[in-house]
Motif scaffolding. Structure first.
Motif, PDB file in Angstrom:
ATOM      1  N   SER A 370      18.341 -13.668 -12.715  1.00 23.79           N
ATOM      2  CA  SER A 370      17.088 -14.076 -13.430  1.00 23.79           C
ATOM      3  C   SER A 370      16.317 -13.121 -14.185  1.00 23.79           C
ATOM      4  N   ASN A 371      16.440 -11.792 -14.006  1.00 20.56           N
ATOM      5  CA  ASN A 371      15.679 -10.957 -14.828  1.00 20.56           C
ATOM      6  C   ASN A 371      16.379 -10.981 -16.471  1.00 20.56           C
ATOM      7  N   VAL A 374      15.081 -14.096 -18.192  1.00 22.30           N
ATOM      8  CA  VAL A 374      13.671 -14.001 -18.673  1.00 22.30           C
ATOM      9  C   VAL A 374      13.718 -12.944 -19.825  1.00 22.30           C
ATOM     10  N   ASP A 375      14.619 -11.977 -19.868  1.00 25.04           N
ATOM     11  CA  ASP A 375      14.538 -10.970 -20.816  1.00 25.04           C
ATOM     12  C   ASP A 375      15.037 -11.876 -22.097  1.00 25.04           C
ATOM     13  N   TYR A 377      15.439 -15.050 -23.087  1.00 23.88           N
ATOM     14  CA  TYR A 377      14.589 -16.217 -23.510  1.00 23.88           C
ATOM     15  C   TYR A 377      13.217 -15.289 -24.181  1.00 23.88           C
ATOM     16  N   ALA A 386      11.072 -18.784 -20.605  1.00 24.94           N
ATOM     17  CA  ALA A 386      11.088 -17.381 -20.127  1.00 24.94           C
ATOM     18  C   ALA A 386      10.195 -17.584 -18.678  1.00 24.94           C
ATOM     19  N   PHE A 390      10.853 -17.027 -14.708  1.00 21.57           N
ATOM     20  CA  PHE A 390      10.154 -16.282 -13.988  1.00 21.57           C
ATOM     21  C   PHE A 390       9.364 -16.850 -12.826  1.00 21.57           C
ATOM     22  N   LYS A 396       9.947 -11.075  -7.477  1.00 21.03           N
ATOM     23  CA  LYS A 396       9.984 -10.201  -8.558  1.00 21.03           C
ATOM     24  C   LYS A 396       9.836  -8.755  -8.655  1.00 21.03           C
ATOM     25  N   SER A 400      11.558  -7.746 -13.724  1.00 21.43           N
ATOM     26  CA  SER A 400      11.103  -9.004 -14.059  1.00 21.43           C
ATOM     27  C   SER A 400       9.736  -9.085 -15.030  1.00 21.43           C
ATOM     28  N   LEU A 404       9.255  -9.751 -19.300  1.00 17.94           N
ATOM     29  CA  LEU A 404       8.138 -10.881 -19.674  1.00 17.94           C
ATOM     30  C   LEU A 404       7.214 -10.221 -20.869  1.00 17.94           C
TER      31      LEU A 404
END
Length: 803
Positions: A370-371, A374-375, A377, A386, A390, A396, A400, A404
């Motif tokens: 997931s991290n 996010v990174d 996007y 993102a 998140f 988180k 995380s 963002l």
């Protein structure tokens, strides 16, 4: 015949009978203990506990076996409860409980038990120390590790090979390589074993001492100690780190001879080494020769391909993994997602497919994956996607939030997210997010916010970070606080090109041209080569101080000494320098000699110089070129119109303004900001929106009266409206800069600098007024316009009226 009545006889206990009974009990206890041990070792803890509870008698072995069973299976509360009930606690009992907490990374409880053990008079042994040191190593607990080291010295366990090995490993993993090296070198050579050498080698390798790691491996072989499956995965990354392929090949030969070539971890390290040395062909061949498709080895190659910039190769490998129905795991996906972070736009379709695969396989719930999403996007600028990923994350962490914050293209949004992280997440920022937030503070010129981030970073106790220190130097210079920038710079143990360049550019932008050139000289004396950006700072400093000879020397050295091809920014500085001095012949000559196409920056410099010296023909040429390069930019229209007005050519000025209107081009309104009482207050010309506007206008009237008495005369050439002289003077009095400084005099405490930021260049009248205001009110006024900083003190400006 004598008949004995046995019923009337009472048999009394005898020593012989007690002995037989005791042996029977011992025999039964022994067999039960063996059964208890077998159940514990096989992981059948519940059955072991049932047997334990039924046992009528228990000895040390019984209690210790059950405590070890609970500790090994991670049931620490049960282990502790049983330990407290144990009537025969010994060193083994303590070790079992301490070891269980160490393995579970329960540092506070483990260390508390360790100290309690000693307080109760129970002596620890080498196994106790080994468990605690291993935990300190894995968690990076340097201070605790040093305390344990002190205990080993006091109790003479520092001569035990196992304990010494633990100390070397602990210091190595806590980034104290020199301490580890000292212990290693003071240890007699004949006592060093395989673990000793491997611990030292690993310490070198993990802390960036690649050459020392390679030398350690060489010495280990010379001493006759054979490497094993733990040694090779440490020396191979060192070979890859310095691209020592020839050494890596020799290590590979040792692996084959030693019989470890089929070990999965060793194979992965070999493949990663070749990839780091950019020998992808060999890495691929080794991968294909593997008897089993091992996901760890494939991951190693994918990761290294991404790190070395071979993104297409990494994606190709990922595709082949998918085709082979290999179990793609949470370590494969982040590397693949990293490929899309800076790839071509058309690659986002593939990225979307990978995201779908993540959702289908359930890896979306893995924090690591997931991290990475996010990174990816965030770096692509698709902040909506993102944020969706998140917000769906159950847990988180700082990574995380960092992904963002650092990926956000908006500085204001980045700071808002940072504040939200601190308020809602309860997560302390790491060095990466701190550096990013400081950079955002610098771009927005938020000195107070940057200072708070700096204080929090100091309180966090993080070790010195070059990226954070560089961001601090840059932030303080961009906020006009040179004293703070110099203090950070002086405190830095390590300085690189970015550090020096930040200071050089900072001095230049703050009107400290001589300091900028002196910093450059010191940088060269320290053996650091300048780059493209360094010379922009140097030439900017020279152009704003009229240092023509120095600028020519630096400009020439770019090509002849450092082989740097000058870019538009360097030519713009030189042309600006010649233009300011009125030497348009040299400016024109340099313009014709440019090795690159002149961009808007160059033509703006020519236009500004033309306006200053009234060179209308040159100004017309520059303005028309700018209109073609930047059709929607109002600057060339406004400056050329001002030139016409100053020359009395009002009809041409009016025609130009009508042309602007017909093309729907509007001049960006001047706006000034000032910090006061933890808030940023903005002002526009003749602005009346502020809640304290009555006080502010009253202060402006007072201010203008006092500076007129001190000798200030309004320069009505900077009044752009068709008004009479009195109307123009009144309009000048309410320029955004003057409203901002008036508010600063009301809100900023005495003795503190008044810091103003303006989106456009400060006009000549406001510049003159600020000098008088600084003298009349005895205040340090720092005004940052779109070009540079102006430090007004005692009636003079740091730019020397040469801006």
């Amino acid at each position: 015949m004598l008949r004995l009545k046995f019923r009337n006889c009472r048999l009394t206990s005898t020593p012989s009978r007690n002995y037989i009974h005791s042996n029977a009990v011992r025999s039964n206890l022994h067999s039960t203990n063996l059964k208890l041990g077998d159940l514990s070792k096989s992981g059948r803890v519940e059955e072991a506990r049932q047997l334990f509870d039924k046992m009528p008698e228990k000895d040390e072995y019984t209690w210790n076996t059950m405590i070890v069973a609970y500790s090994s299976s991670g049931r620490l509360s049960d282990a502790k409860e049983l330990f407290r009930r144990n009537p025969v606690k010994n060193t083994i009992s303590w070790n079992a409980l301490i070891s269980g907490h160490c393995k579970n990374r329960s540092k506070d409880e483990a260390l508390s038990l360790f100290w309690e053990m000693q307080l109760q008079g129970r002596s620890f042994n080498e196994y106790t120390l080994g468990s605690v040191l291993k935990m300190c190593a894995s968690l990076g607990l340097l201070l605790r590790g040093e305390q344990i080291h002190g205990c080993t010295v006091k109790t003479a366990f520092d001569s035990d090979v196992g304990v010494v090995n633990g100390l070397i490993d602990m210091y190595g993993q806590c980034r104290r390589v020199f301490e580890a090296e000292y212990i290693f070198k003071t240890m007699p050579g004949e006592r060093r074993n395989n673990v000793t050498w491997t611990s030292m080698l690993t310490g070198y390798s993990r802390n960036g001492f690649a050459y020392k790691a390679i030398e350690c491996f060489r010495d280990m072989r010379r001493e006759g100690t054979q490497p094993n499956q733990f040694t090779f995965p440490s020396v191979l990354p060192a070979c890859g780190a310095v691209c020592a392929r020839r050494v890596g090949v020799q290590v590979h030969g040792c692996i084959v001879k030693s019989g470890f070539k089929t070990n999965i971890f060793v194979q992965s390290a070999v493949i990663a080494m070749y990839a780091k040395c950019r020998d992808l062909e060999t890495a691929r061949a080794l991968l294909q020769d593997m008897e089993v498709d091992d996901v760890v080895s494939w991951n190693s190659l994918v990761v290294e391909c991404v790190r070395e910039g071979y993104k297409e190769e990494a994606l190709s490998l990922f595709g082949r993994m998918h085709e082979r129905d290999m179990k793609i795991d949470e370590f494969t996906l982040p590397s693949v997602l990293n490929c899309f972070a800076s790839s071509r736009t058309e690659m986002m379709k593939i990225a979307s497919s990978v995201h779908c695969l993540i959702v289908k396989t359930g890896y979306g719930s893995y924090k690591l994956v997931s991290n990475a999403l996010v990174d990816m996007y965030a770096k692509r600028g698709t902040m909506d996607s993102a944020l969706k990923v998140f917000e769906r994350m159950i847990e988180k962490d700082v990574v995380s939030w960092t992904a963002l914050i650092t990926g956000n293209g908006s500085y204001e949004e980045a700071l808002k997210l940072f504040c939200k992280m601190r308020a809602e997440g309860g997560i302390s920022p790491d060095q990466m997010v701190t550096a990013s937030v400081l950079s955002a503070s610098a771009e927005l010129t938020l000195l107070e916010f940057g200072q708070q981030v700096h204080c929090n970073h100091i309180k966090s106790g993080f070790p010195a970070s070059l990226s954070v220190d560089n961001s601090l130097v840059s932030m303080y210079t961009k906020c006009g606080s040179l004293e703070d920038a110099e203090a950070v710079f002086s405190s830095m143990e390590t300085k690189d090109l970015i550090t020096w360049t930040a200071l050089i550019v900072g001095y230049a932008k703050n009107g400290k041209a001589k300091d900028s050139l002196e910093a450059y000289k010191l940088m060269i004396d320290n053996g650091i080569r300048p780059d493209y950006i360094t010379f922009i700072g140097l030439l900017f400093a020279c152009s704003h101080a009229g240092l023509t000879e120095e600028a020519q020397r630096y400009f020439e050295s770019m090509r002849t000494v450092y082989r740097i091809t000058p870019g538009p920014e360097h030519y713009a500085c030189m042309i600006d320098l010649y233009g300011r001095s009125g030497d348009f012949a040299k400016a024109e000559e340099l313009l014709n000699q440019m090795e690159v196409e002149p961009d808007a920056t160059v033509w703006k410099a020519i236009l500004a110089a033309s306006r200053k010296h009234g060179k209308i023909e040159t100004g017309e040429r520059a303005a028309k070129t700018l209109m073609e390069l930047e059709p929607n930019n109002a600057v060339p229209y406004v400056l050329l119109s001002n030139m016409y007005s100053a020359a009395g050519r009002q009809e041409e000025a009016a025609n130009l303004r009508r042309l602007m209107k017909s093309r729907n081009i509007s001049k960006e309104p001047g706006c000034s900001w000032v910090e006061g009482r933890g808030r940023v207050h903005s002002f526009m010309s003749e602005d009346r929106r502020h809640q304290r506007m009555v006080e502010i206008y009253s202060k402006v009237d007072e201010m203008m009266l006092l500076i007129r008495e001190a000798g200030y005369e309004p320069d009505v050439s900077f009044a752009l409206h068709d008004l009479d002289k009195e109307g123009k003077e009144l309009g000048l009095a309410y320029h955004s800069e003057k409203l901002a400084v008036a508010f600063g005099l009301l809100a900023v405490p005495d003795g503190a600098p008044i810091r103003i930021i303006k989106n456009l260049r400060v006009c000549g009248d406001c510049h003159s007024a600020m000098k008088f205001i600084s003298r009349v009110y005895s205040r340090h006024i720092i005004l940052r316009d779109s070009n540079c900083f102006h430090h007004f003190r005692d009636g003079s400006c740091s730019c020397g009226d040469y801006w």
